[in-house]
Design an enzyme around this catalytic site. Structure first.
Site, PDB file in Angstrom:
ATOM      1  N   ARG A 311       0.834  -1.204   0.000  1.00 33.51           N
ATOM      2  CA  ARG A 311       0.000   0.000   0.000  1.00 33.51           C
ATOM      3  C   ARG A 311       0.870   1.255   0.000  1.00 33.51           C
ATOM      4  O   ARG A 311       0.522   2.259  -0.616  1.00 33.51           O
ATOM      5  CB  ARG A 311      -0.986  -0.005   1.176  1.00 33.51           C
ATOM      6  CG  ARG A 311      -2.016   1.093   1.109  1.00 33.51           C
ATOM      7  CD  ARG A 311      -3.152   0.916   2.117  1.00 33.51           C
ATOM      8  NE  ARG A 311      -4.231   0.078   1.604  1.00 33.51           N
ATOM      9  CZ  ARG A 311      -5.299   0.525   0.936  1.00 33.51           C
ATOM     10  NH1 ARG A 311      -5.431   1.812   0.683  1.00 33.51           N
ATOM     11  NH2 ARG A 311      -6.217  -0.294   0.519  1.00 33.51           N
ATOM     12  N   GLU A 715      -9.690   5.966   7.254  1.00 33.94           N
ATOM     13  CA  GLU A 715      -8.257   6.233   7.221  1.00 33.94           C
ATOM     14  C   GLU A 715      -7.837   7.519   6.494  1.00 33.94           C
ATOM     15  O   GLU A 715      -6.897   8.187   6.938  1.00 33.94           O
ATOM     16  CB  GLU A 715      -7.520   5.047   6.572  1.00 33.94           C
ATOM     17  CG  GLU A 715      -7.605   3.766   7.360  1.00 33.94           C
ATOM     18  CD  GLU A 715      -7.193   2.565   6.517  1.00 33.94           C
ATOM     19  OE1 GLU A 715      -7.970   2.177   5.621  1.00 33.94           O
ATOM     20  OE2 GLU A 715      -6.096   2.048   6.733  1.00 33.94           O
TER      21      GLU A 715
HETATM   22  N1  MTE Z   1     -11.993   5.118  14.633  1.00 35.75           N
HETATM   23  C1  MTE Z   1     -12.043   4.800  15.931  1.00 35.75           C
HETATM   24  N2  MTE Z   1     -12.776   5.553  16.755  1.00 35.75           N
HETATM   25  N3  MTE Z   1     -11.365   3.722  16.431  1.00 35.75           N
HETATM   26  C2  MTE Z   1     -10.600   2.935  15.617  1.00 35.75           C
HETATM   27  O1  MTE Z   1      -9.996   1.958  16.080  1.00 35.75           O
HETATM   28  N4  MTE Z   1      -9.761   2.527  13.332  1.00 35.75           N
HETATM   29  C3  MTE Z   1      -9.467   3.131  12.023  1.00 35.75           C
HETATM   30  C4  MTE Z   1     -10.688   3.844  11.478  1.00 35.75           C
HETATM   31  N5  MTE Z   1     -11.264   4.702  12.471  1.00 35.75           N
HETATM   32  C5  MTE Z   1     -10.509   3.266  14.230  1.00 35.75           C
HETATM   33  C6  MTE Z   1     -11.260   4.379  13.778  1.00 35.75           C
HETATM   34  C7  MTE Z   1      -9.006   2.174  11.038  1.00 35.75           C
HETATM   35  S1  MTE Z   1      -7.397   1.705  11.045  1.00 35.75           S
HETATM   36  C8  MTE Z   1      -9.836   1.680  10.065  1.00 35.75           C
HETATM   37  S2  MTE Z   1      -9.259   0.649   8.855  1.00 35.75           S
HETATM   38  C9  MTE Z   1     -11.267   2.005  10.045  1.00 35.75           C
HETATM   39  O2  MTE Z   1     -11.639   2.858  11.107  1.00 35.75           O
HETATM   40  C10 MTE Z   1     -12.054   0.692  10.104  1.00 35.75           C
HETATM   41  O3  MTE Z   1     -13.411   0.890  10.148  1.00 35.75           O
HETATM   42  P1  MTE Z   1     -14.313   1.155   8.856  1.00 35.75           P
HETATM   43  O4  MTE Z   1     -13.827   0.263   7.773  1.00 35.75           O
HETATM   44  O5  MTE Z   1     -15.663   0.832   9.313  1.00 35.75           O
HETATM   45  O6  MTE Z   1     -14.128   2.590   8.516  1.00 35.75           O
HETATM   46 MO1  MOS Z   2      -7.088  -0.163   9.415  1.00 36.43          MO
HETATM   47  S1  MOS Z   2      -5.051   0.046   9.501  1.00 36.43           S
HETATM   48  O1  MOS Z   2      -7.040  -0.903   7.838  1.00 36.43           O
HETATM   49  O2  MOS Z   2      -7.289  -1.509  10.499  1.00 36.43           O
END
Ligand code: MTE
Ligand code: MOS
Length: 780
Positions: A311, A715
């Site tokens: 990535r 992200e």
């Molecule tokens: N937001 C919160 N509050 N806590 C989290 O652990 N993880 C992030 C993001 N936002 C996270 C977060 C990461 S690394 C990812 S990949 C995405 O949330 C995963 O959730 P989604 O695919 O539903 O967006």
């Molecule tokens: Mo998020 S780093 O893809 O869990």
């Protein structure tokens, strides 16, 4: 009224605030006879384990047993991709690596028992830096190269050329809830677990592997996580396997919850990178060619490092067209924690490289950095170095233009310059940077999801899907989707905790695609049910099925209130007609493909775009800085849940600011993580929130083909924080001409020294000394 698109609060907001929202370890009181587990930790970064004797521990009060490799029926390895993570290692690969686990009646007895285990080691030389790994040829993987064009020839032909090296720092996840798991033997001979995991199916797989039982004997449930940020995509598996082993061996429930220090010292982090680059460009600052080498510090085992490096390689272009590009990646093997997924998954490291290069080009040519950035944007019809057309490239320029307007960029640039002309030591800087982030798992097969929706005769509904809730608001969005799709009252929907016995073979909730995948699968299931119910309602209302209108728990003809049924009445009628009131749903992302041999294809279904303007103020005596204002414009498509999305954007940005300006991981000469608690590892908090913080969504941005026209948001906003780093660099540049070299992590001392260097180089050496003297005076 539709629920999607409404600014609803997070479904667990109330529980988060009151403490009523339960997390894995909150459940321990519900398991009588529960045992506590604590690891025996190796005091070397690299060593051979020559002797392990648990007898003294077994004799200690309250110790029930000690788990060692002798207890493993199956394969004693928790490596998710390559099987290279022995749970009970004979070769110690990082400082504090667990080599055995003690189970005690209390946490205290387990900890004391772990200290009583006698372990002897033959220390070996550790590799603790990427440079050392390169010198000694210590790699997990690579080189992998993606190339377009004749990079060497184009570099040679370029009007201007720069070369350099960038050190990019890692990052600790610091989820509030540390790794936690609870395992017990269920009533029918299987093993059940509560696990704080982003990937219940993989946790199930690894538990089954270690116990040597089929997966149908293992059930993993994730209630919710108190933050994960990628740190629980693979890293929860090992602890789940150990707890399951313990439950199997003792017949009693076993709990593992790491202390903060343990979590910080034994779990993986964001990958530090070493980057070497050469770039060629014309007199207008247009990139002609770039050669980029990425060395990711993978730590002791492979984990997800290949995909993360991949990535990073996909994102070295960010929003810019590089005609000839050659990017090569290596995963270095070092004696540190096994670095893992972290919000952005390598993307941030990749993007940082090109942003760094573009700023150096701008300073070399004495052009404004935003002008150089603009000149290099992708345009309609261009493709990335991996062959994916950037079909909506106009969005980059659109977002850029809108944000420059709304943030008053041009006027503020002048204000900043005027401020700097009037202030010798307190200076300001401003920068704007774009984000283009690819959405989809780059391994095409993971882009699938399932759902199971159950309607009961009273009209209440259980929604199951494969995604996990980590605070990001996935459950909130899915509830909104289900409410609209079924036309029920919000109270009718209950989102069930994620369980492997409801949806099998799920993908990790990661790559920001939780809603895209699981939301679409839930929608699919709801549509099946809705079609059934529409036929039943049409008979009851004597209308066409298409005119049966379901909204907020009421069913009528085309929204007219002449004859009104309740949702429950229609459900009961369907039941009496012997129609199924549950349905599975499925979704797989269309059109994506990628050939890992040629490194060409369309790995991403679409790109999420954004841009940020940040303004900072720096005190040249100390390097201390503050973000004065940030303006973020994010393309979330048609937002399903605007409050949730805003939280993701703000939180992601601040987490990125922490990565780039505060959070420093220090491993000492022995390979010990010196920054192993909140007292030594500086995290962003309220004080880092910019006093002026504007967050906007791009309008008219509905994304065709994605659930509700929305776009992933988890992200991408993290990478907006690159604007803060560039704004700090802008301050340093105000002290003299030329390229500004800045470590990726600009802690205040690094900013201070960067200013000193610039002043010295610019012939301002005298004043630099004066500055140092003045600082000395200030210090006294
Ligand atoms: N937001 C919160 N509050 N806590 C989290 O652990 N993880 C992030 C993001 N936002 C996270 C977060 C990461 S690394 C990812 S990949 C995405 O949330 C995963 O959730 P989604 O695919 O539903 O967006
Ligand atoms: Mo998020 S780093 O893809 O869990």
């Amino acid at each position: 009224m539709k629920r999607t698109g409404q600014p609803l609060h997070h479904e667990s907001a109330h529980g988060h605030v009151t403490g009523e929202a339960l997390y894995t370890d909150d459940l321990l009181g519900r398991y009588p006879g529960l045992l506590h587990a604590w690891p025996v930790l190796a005091p070397h970064a690299h060593a051979e384990l020559t002797h392990l004797d648990p007898s003294a521990a077994l004799a200690a009060p309250g110790v029930v047993t000690v788990l060692t490799s002798a207890d493993v029926a199956g394969e004693g390895d928790s490596g998710p991709v390559r099987h290279d993570e022995p749970i009970f290692p004979s070769e110690v690969m990082f400082h504090n690596q667990p080599v055995a686990w003690v189970l005690g009646e209390t946490l205290e007895t387990a900890r004391l028992g772990a200290l009583a285990v006698v372990a002897k080691y033959q220390p070996l030389a550790p590799i603790l830096s990427v440079e050392d790994a390169i010198a000694r040829g210590s790699f997990h993987s690579g080189p992998v190269t993606i190339r377009r064009g004749e990079t060497a020839a184009e570099l040679a032909r370029s009007e201007h050329r720069i070369e350099g090296e960038i050190h990019i720092g890692g990052q600790e996840h610091f989820y509030l809830e540390t790794q936690a798991t609870l395992a017990w033997l269920d009533a029918s001979g299987g093993v059940s677990l509560h696990s704080s995991t982003q990937h219940p199916s993989e946790t199930q797989e690894i538990v089954a592997r270690v116990l040597d039982i089929p997966r149908h004997m293992v059930t993993v449930e994730c209630l919710r996580m108190g933050g994960a940020f990628g740190g629980k995509e693979t890293q929860a598996n090992c602890f789940a396997a150990v707890a399951a082993l313990g439950a199997r061996k003792t017949g009693r429930p076993v709990r593992i919850r790491l202390s903060r220090r343990l979590d910080m010292t034994i779990t993986g982090k964001r990958h530090p990178f070493l980057v070497r680059f050469a770039a060629g460009f014309d007199g207008d600052g247009r990139l002609q060619a770039a050669r980029i080498q990425l060395f990711a510090d993978g730590g002791w085992s492979l984990d997800l490092s290949e995909a993360i490096l991949g990535r990073a390689m996909f994102h070295v272009d960010n929003a810019y067209y590089v005609p000839a590009l050659e990017v090569t990646g290596f995963v270095c093997k070092t004696h540190k924690t096994s670095q893992t997924a972290f919000r952005g998954f390598g993307g941030p490291q990749g993007m940082l490289v090109i942003e760094d290069i573009l700023d150096r080009i701008a300073r070399t040519l004495e052009l404004p950095p935003p002008v150089v950035r603009e000149r290099n944007f992708y345009r309609e019809g261009q493709s990335t170095h991996y062959g994916q057309p950037v079909k909506d490239a106009e969005r980059i320029a659109r977002i850029w233009g809108l944000l420059k307007e709304s943030s008053r960029f041009a006027a503020r640039r002048e204000e900043v310059d005027a401020f700097n002309a009037a202030n010798r030591y307190c200076r300001r800087g401003i920068a704007i940077t774009p984000v283009k982030f690819g959405i989809s798992f780059t391994a095409t097969l993971y882009n699938q999801a399932g759902a199971l929706v159950l309607i009961y005769r009273d009209g209440s509904v259980q929604v199951n899907h494969g995604g996990t809730e980590m605070g990001q608001g996935l459950y909130t969005k899915i509830a909104q989707i289900a409410v609209d799709a079924l036309g029920v009252r919000p109270e009718a929907i209950r989102l069930m905790p994620t369980r492997t016995d409801k949806i099998p073979n799920t993908s990790a909730t990661a790559a920001s695609s939780g809603t895209d995948l699981n939301g679409a699968a839930v929608l699919d299931a709801c549509r099946t049910l809705r079609a059934t119910l529409e036929r039943v309602a049409a008979e009851m209302l004597e209308c066409n099925p298409a005119d049966a209108h379901f909204e907020n728990g009421r069913v009528d003809i085309s929204g007219r209130r002449e004859r009104v049924l309740t949702f429950a009445e229609v459900v009961e009628a369907a039941y009496r007609q012997r129609l199924p009131l549950f349905a599975s749903g499925y979704y797989r992302t269309p059109e994506i493909h990628y050939d890992p041999k040629t490194h060409q294809g369309r790995p991403f279904y679409y790109y999420a775009y954004g841009a940020a303007v940040s303004e900072v103020e720096v005190d040249a005596f100390t390097g201390q800085y503050r973000v004065l204002r940030a303006d973020l414009l994010e393309d979330v498509g048609e937002s399903i849940s605007p409050l949730v999305d805003r939280g993701q954007i703000e939180g992601g940005f601040i987490q990125g600011v922490g990565w780039l300006t505060l959070e420093e991981l220090v491993w000492d000469a022995e390979g010990r993580l010196a920054t192993n608690g909140a007292s030594t590892y500086k995290l962003p908090s309220w004080s880092e929130m910019p006093p002026e913080f504007h967050v906007d969504f791009l309008t008219r941005a509905a994304e065709p083909g994605v659930v509700c026209g929305s776009k992933a948001v988890g992200e991408p906003p993290l990478m907006m924080a690159l604007s803060v780093r560039e704004a700090i660099r802008d301050v340093v540049a105000s002290f003299g001409p030329g390229v500004v070299e800045l470590d990726s992590l600009c802690t205040l001392e690094r900013v201070f020294f960067a200013i000193q260097r610039t002043r010295a180089v610019s012939g301002d050496a005298a004043s630099a000394e004066v500055g140092a003297a003045e600082m000395g005076a200030l210090g006294s």
